[in-house]
Scaffold this motif. Structure first.
Motif, PDB file in Angstrom:
ATOM      1  N   GLY A  84       0.363  -0.995  -0.176  1.00 22.87           N
ATOM      2  CA  GLY A  84       0.104  -0.063   0.123  1.00 22.87           C
ATOM      3  C   GLY A  84       0.613   1.482  -0.243  1.00 22.87           C
ATOM      4  N   SER A  85       0.002   2.459  -0.204  1.00 22.34           N
ATOM      5  CA  SER A  85       0.511   3.632  -0.363  1.00 22.34           C
ATOM      6  C   SER A  85       1.614   3.653   1.441  1.00 22.34           C
ATOM      7  CB  SER A  85       0.044   4.589  -0.707  1.00 22.34           C
ATOM      8  OG  SER A  85      -0.652   4.610   0.519  1.00 22.34           O
ATOM      9  N   THR A  86       1.274   3.727   2.901  1.00 24.00           N
ATOM     10  CA  THR A  86       1.684   3.673   4.109  1.00 24.00           C
ATOM     11  C   THR A  86       2.285   2.542   4.887  1.00 24.00           C
ATOM     12  OG1 THR A  86      -0.527   3.013   4.787  1.00 24.00           O
ATOM     13  CG2 THR A  86       0.027   5.314   4.280  1.00 24.00           C
ATOM     14  N   GLY A  87       2.510   1.511   3.946  1.00 22.43           N
ATOM     15  CA  GLY A  87       2.936   0.522   4.153  1.00 22.43           C
ATOM     16  C   GLY A  87       2.314  -0.482   5.181  1.00 22.43           C
ATOM     17  N   LEU A  88       2.982  -1.861   5.907  1.00 23.76           N
ATOM     18  CA  LEU A  88       2.482  -2.462   6.920  1.00 23.76           C
ATOM     19  C   LEU A  88       2.657  -1.589   8.687  1.00 23.76           C
ATOM     20  CD1 LEU A  88       2.323  -6.321   5.099  1.00 23.76           C
ATOM     21  CD2 LEU A  88       1.207  -4.416   5.095  1.00 23.76           C
ATOM     22  N   THR A  89       1.168  -1.266   8.651  1.00 24.34           N
ATOM     23  CA  THR A  89       1.414  -1.212   9.790  1.00 24.34           C
ATOM     24  C   THR A  89       0.710  -2.025  11.067  1.00 24.34           C
ATOM     25  OG1 THR A  89       1.429   0.963   9.856  1.00 24.34           O
ATOM     26  CG2 THR A  89       0.926   0.778  12.011  1.00 24.34           C
ATOM     27  N   PRO A  90       1.535  -2.805  12.362  1.00 29.25           N
ATOM     28  CA  PRO A  90       1.068  -3.838  13.132  1.00 29.25           C
ATOM     29  C   PRO A  90       0.359  -2.931  14.279  1.00 29.25           C
ATOM     30  CG  PRO A  90       2.929  -3.591  13.760  1.00 29.25           C
ATOM     31  CD  PRO A  90       3.418  -2.931  12.745  1.00 29.25           C
ATOM     32  N   LYS A  91      -0.378  -3.381  14.437  1.00 32.11           N
ATOM     33  CA  LYS A  91      -1.496  -3.135  15.958  1.00 32.11           C
ATOM     34  C   LYS A  91      -1.351  -4.210  17.191  1.00 32.11           C
ATOM     35  CE  LYS A  91      -2.469   0.977  13.850  1.00 32.11           C
ATOM     36  NZ  LYS A  91      -2.136   2.313  14.695  1.00 32.11           N
ATOM     37  N   SER A  92      -1.625  -3.525  18.173  1.00 32.89           N
ATOM     38  CA  SER A  92      -1.275  -4.634  19.242  1.00 32.89           C
ATOM     39  C   SER A  92      -2.797  -4.898  19.669  1.00 32.89           C
ATOM     40  CB  SER A  92      -1.027  -3.755  20.873  1.00 32.89           C
ATOM     41  OG  SER A  92      -1.277  -3.994  22.169  1.00 32.89           O
ATOM     42  N   SER A  93      -2.933  -6.210  20.077  1.00 30.21           N
ATOM     43  CA  SER A  93      -4.108  -6.777  20.320  1.00 30.21           C
ATOM     44  C   SER A  93      -4.225  -7.628  21.759  1.00 30.21           C
ATOM     45  CB  SER A  93      -3.950  -8.598  19.709  1.00 30.21           C
ATOM     46  OG  SER A  93      -2.895  -9.171  20.042  1.00 30.21           O
ATOM     47  N   VAL A 116      19.520   1.809  11.101  1.00 32.59           N
ATOM     48  CA  VAL A 116      20.791   2.343  11.788  1.00 32.59           C
ATOM     49  C   VAL A 116      21.297   3.417  11.700  1.00 32.59           C
ATOM     50  CG1 VAL A 116      22.046   0.973  10.837  1.00 32.59           C
ATOM     51  CG2 VAL A 116      23.079   1.067  13.174  1.00 32.59           C
ATOM     52  N   THR A 117      21.081   3.968   9.861  1.00 33.74           N
ATOM     53  CA  THR A 117      21.922   4.754   9.377  1.00 33.74           C
ATOM     54  C   THR A 117      21.318   6.405   9.146  1.00 33.74           C
ATOM     55  OG1 THR A 117      20.206   4.723   7.399  1.00 33.74           O
ATOM     56  CG2 THR A 117      22.413   2.699   7.584  1.00 33.74           C
ATOM     57  N   GLY A 118      20.239   6.037  10.064  1.00 35.98           N
ATOM     58  CA  GLY A 118      19.371   7.907  10.669  1.00 35.98           C
ATOM     59  C   GLY A 118      17.847   7.583   8.817  1.00 35.98           C
ATOM     60  N   ARG A 119      18.712   7.303   8.152  1.00 34.55           N
ATOM     61  CA  ARG A 119      18.444   7.780   6.531  1.00 34.55           C
ATOM     62  C   ARG A 119      16.511   7.292   6.414  1.00 34.55           C
ATOM     63  NH1 ARG A 119      21.978   5.774   1.521  1.00 34.55           N
ATOM     64  NH2 ARG A 119      22.046   3.837   3.403  1.00 34.55           N
ATOM     65  N   PHE A 120      16.025   6.236   6.307  1.00 33.32           N
ATOM     66  CA  PHE A 120      15.252   5.522   6.599  1.00 33.32           C
ATOM     67  C   PHE A 120      13.822   5.337   7.544  1.00 33.32           C
ATOM     68  CE2 PHE A 120      18.358   3.976   3.317  1.00 33.32           C
ATOM     69  CZ  PHE A 120      17.727   4.297   2.215  1.00 33.32           C
ATOM     70  N   ASN A 121      12.246   5.717   7.746  1.00 30.37           N
ATOM     71  CA  ASN A 121      11.797   4.702   8.730  1.00 30.37           C
ATOM     72  C   ASN A 121      11.492   3.669   8.113  1.00 30.37           C
ATOM     73  OD1 ASN A 121       9.712   5.077   6.834  1.00 30.37           O
ATOM     74  ND2 ASN A 121       9.097   7.286   6.281  1.00 30.37           N
ATOM     75  N   PHE A 122      10.895   3.403   8.852  1.00 26.55           N
ATOM     76  CA  PHE A 122       9.919   1.735   8.867  1.00 26.55           C
ATOM     77  C   PHE A 122       9.993   1.279   7.522  1.00 26.55           C
ATOM     78  CE2 PHE A 122       7.424  -2.129  10.687  1.00 26.55           C
ATOM     79  CZ  PHE A 122       7.802  -2.459  10.159  1.00 26.55           C
ATOM     80  N   ARG A 123       8.958   1.757   7.002  1.00 23.00           N
ATOM     81  CA  ARG A 123       7.652   1.749   5.611  1.00 23.00           C
ATOM     82  C   ARG A 123       8.156   2.234   4.726  1.00 23.00           C
ATOM     83  NH1 ARG A 123       4.750   4.447   9.638  1.00 23.00           N
ATOM     84  NH2 ARG A 123       2.622   4.190   9.938  1.00 23.00           N
ATOM     85  N   GLN A 124       9.678   3.202   4.609  1.00 22.62           N
ATOM     86  CA  GLN A 124      10.273   2.818   3.845  1.00 22.62           C
ATOM     87  C   GLN A 124      11.566   1.625   3.330  1.00 22.62           C
ATOM     88  OE1 GLN A 124      11.978   6.816   4.948  1.00 22.62           O
ATOM     89  NE2 GLN A 124      11.344   7.233   2.884  1.00 22.62           N
ATOM     90  N   ILE A 125      12.271   1.342   4.627  1.00 20.44           N
ATOM     91  CA  ILE A 125      12.365   0.291   4.452  1.00 20.44           C
ATOM     92  C   ILE A 125      11.585  -1.064   4.311  1.00 20.44           C
ATOM     93  CG2 ILE A 125      13.114  -1.603   6.844  1.00 20.44           C
ATOM     94  CD1 ILE A 125      14.579   0.526   8.078  1.00 20.44           C
ATOM     95  N   GLN A 126      10.658  -1.137   4.265  1.00 20.35           N
ATOM     96  CA  GLN A 126       9.986  -2.232   3.975  1.00 20.35           C
ATOM     97  C   GLN A 126       9.839  -2.186   2.202  1.00 20.35           C
ATOM     98  OE1 GLN A 126       5.372  -2.682   5.300  1.00 20.35           O
ATOM     99  NE2 GLN A 126       6.027  -1.885   7.403  1.00 20.35           N
ATOM    100  N   ARG A 127       9.473  -0.479   1.872  1.00 17.67           N
ATOM    101  CA  ARG A 127       9.672  -0.964   0.526  1.00 17.67           C
ATOM    102  C   ARG A 127      10.765  -1.113  -0.355  1.00 17.67           C
ATOM    103  NH1 ARG A 127       5.591   1.579  -2.052  1.00 17.67           N
ATOM    104  NH2 ARG A 127       6.924   2.480  -3.727  1.00 17.67           N
ATOM    105  N   LEU A 128      11.959  -0.599   0.722  1.00 15.33           N
ATOM    106  CA  LEU A 128      13.417  -1.334  -0.079  1.00 15.33           C
ATOM    107  C   LEU A 128      13.740  -2.678   0.399  1.00 15.33           C
ATOM    108  CD1 LEU A 128      15.596   1.630   1.423  1.00 15.33           C
ATOM    109  CD2 LEU A 128      14.693   1.353  -1.555  1.00 15.33           C
ATOM    110  N   SER A 129      13.071  -3.341   1.363  1.00 13.96           N
ATOM    111  CA  SER A 129      13.318  -4.448   1.609  1.00 13.96           C
ATOM    112  C   SER A 129      12.101  -5.467   0.431  1.00 13.96           C
ATOM    113  CB  SER A 129      12.568  -5.427   3.218  1.00 13.96           C
ATOM    114  OG  SER A 129      13.203  -4.998   4.077  1.00 13.96           O
ATOM    115  N   LEU A 130      11.232  -4.991   0.479  1.00 22.53           N
ATOM    116  CA  LEU A 130      10.486  -6.175  -0.740  1.00 22.53           C
ATOM    117  C   LEU A 130      11.639  -6.275  -2.243  1.00 22.53           C
ATOM    118  CD1 LEU A 130       7.977  -7.575  -1.821  1.00 22.53           C
ATOM    119  CD2 LEU A 130       6.700  -5.155  -1.742  1.00 22.53           C
ATOM    120  N   ALA A 131      11.525  -5.121  -2.902  1.00 16.20           N
ATOM    121  CA  ALA A 131      12.516  -4.570  -3.881  1.00 16.20           C
ATOM    122  C   ALA A 131      13.899  -5.238  -3.811  1.00 16.20           C
ATOM    123  CB  ALA A 131      12.892  -2.892  -3.934  1.00 16.20           C
ATOM    124  N   LEU A 132      14.674  -5.335  -2.865  1.00 16.72           N
ATOM    125  CA  LEU A 132      15.629  -5.944  -3.013  1.00 16.72           C
ATOM    126  C   LEU A 132      15.253  -7.944  -3.048  1.00 16.72           C
ATOM    127  CD1 LEU A 132      17.249  -4.569   0.337  1.00 16.72           C
ATOM    128  CD2 LEU A 132      18.269  -4.346  -2.172  1.00 16.72           C
TER     129      LEU A 132
END
Length: 222
Positions: A84-93, A116-132
């Motif tokens: 999606g446009s905002t990534g996956l967001t887990p919620k407490s159950s 750890v590099t301070g360049r990406f937030n968690f949603r951006q890391i999800q997109r990068l991970s899927l592309a990789l």
């Protein structure tokens, strides 16, 4: 009077009695004018999926994404329709609404500073991970922390995972060669116990590396 079944049975019998018929009991393995010869290899992946082959396929896939718009578009569509446009967001159950709200708020804050590099937030890391994952075939995520114990994660690209015995790696022994398979160290049962991360960022230069315990390394692959 011959029946259809009798004729079929006779035809099958003639075929089975033909010299060499049992060589290709399954016709999908037969060599014909329309199916060229292919090498027959049925071995462990450690003997067929060699490090050089993985590196070559990764290089070709990256070049295709960089130069062919259609391929790049497929990767973007996978990112969009999977995350999606905002990534996956887990919620407490948790049944405790107050605790659940506090946990969700903490996680949301962590998402902004997780890299750890301070360049990406968690949603951006999800997109990068899927592309990789789609292009390279695998990636690693190191579970680390700051000096104060604050949890962080670090993305490791596919070419940074490796342990080629052909290169001059300090301290590399024959025992290592038996236990390490393309950056993954296995125990006697085939369980990953360590991963080798190449610091130089070049799969053909593995003189500088760090071995990370499997408990602190998430290997994402197909």
């Amino acid at each position: 009077m011959s029946t259809t079944f009798d004729r079929l049975r006779a035809g099958v019998a003639r075929k089975l009695l033909t010299p060499g018929a049992w060589q290709f009991f399954r016709e999908g393995a037969a060599i014909t004018r329309n199916r060229s010869w292919q090498p027959i290899r049925a071995q462990d992946a450690t003997k067929t999926d060699l490090p050089y082959i993985r590196t070559a396929m990764m290089s070709h896939a990256r070049r295709l994404r960089a130069n062919v718009g259609f391929v790049a578009g497929v990767v973007r569509d996978l990112q969009l329709y999977t995350l999606g446009s905002t990534g996956l967001t887990p919620k407490s159950s948790s049944a405790n609404n107050e605790w659940a709200a506090s946990a969700d708020d903490y996680f949301e804050q962590w998402c902004n500073v997780c890299d750890v590099t301070g360049r990406f937030n968690f949603r951006q890391i999800q997109r990068l991970s899927l592309a990789l994952l789609v292009v390279d075939g695998d990636l690693g995520i190191v579970l680390t922390e700051t000096k104060n114990g604050f949890p962080r994660i670090q993305l490791i690209e596919g070419h940074q995972i490796g342990s080629n015995p052909a290169v001059n790696v300090a301290g590399y022994t024959e025992l290592d060669e038996a236990n390490w398979h393309d950056g993954v160290r296995l125990n006697a049962y085939g369980q990953p116990i360590q991963y080798r991360v190449i610091k130089q960022g070049d799969s053909f230069d593995q003189s500088s590396y760090q071995d990370i315990d499997a408990a602190a390394f998430v290997h994402v692959f197909e």
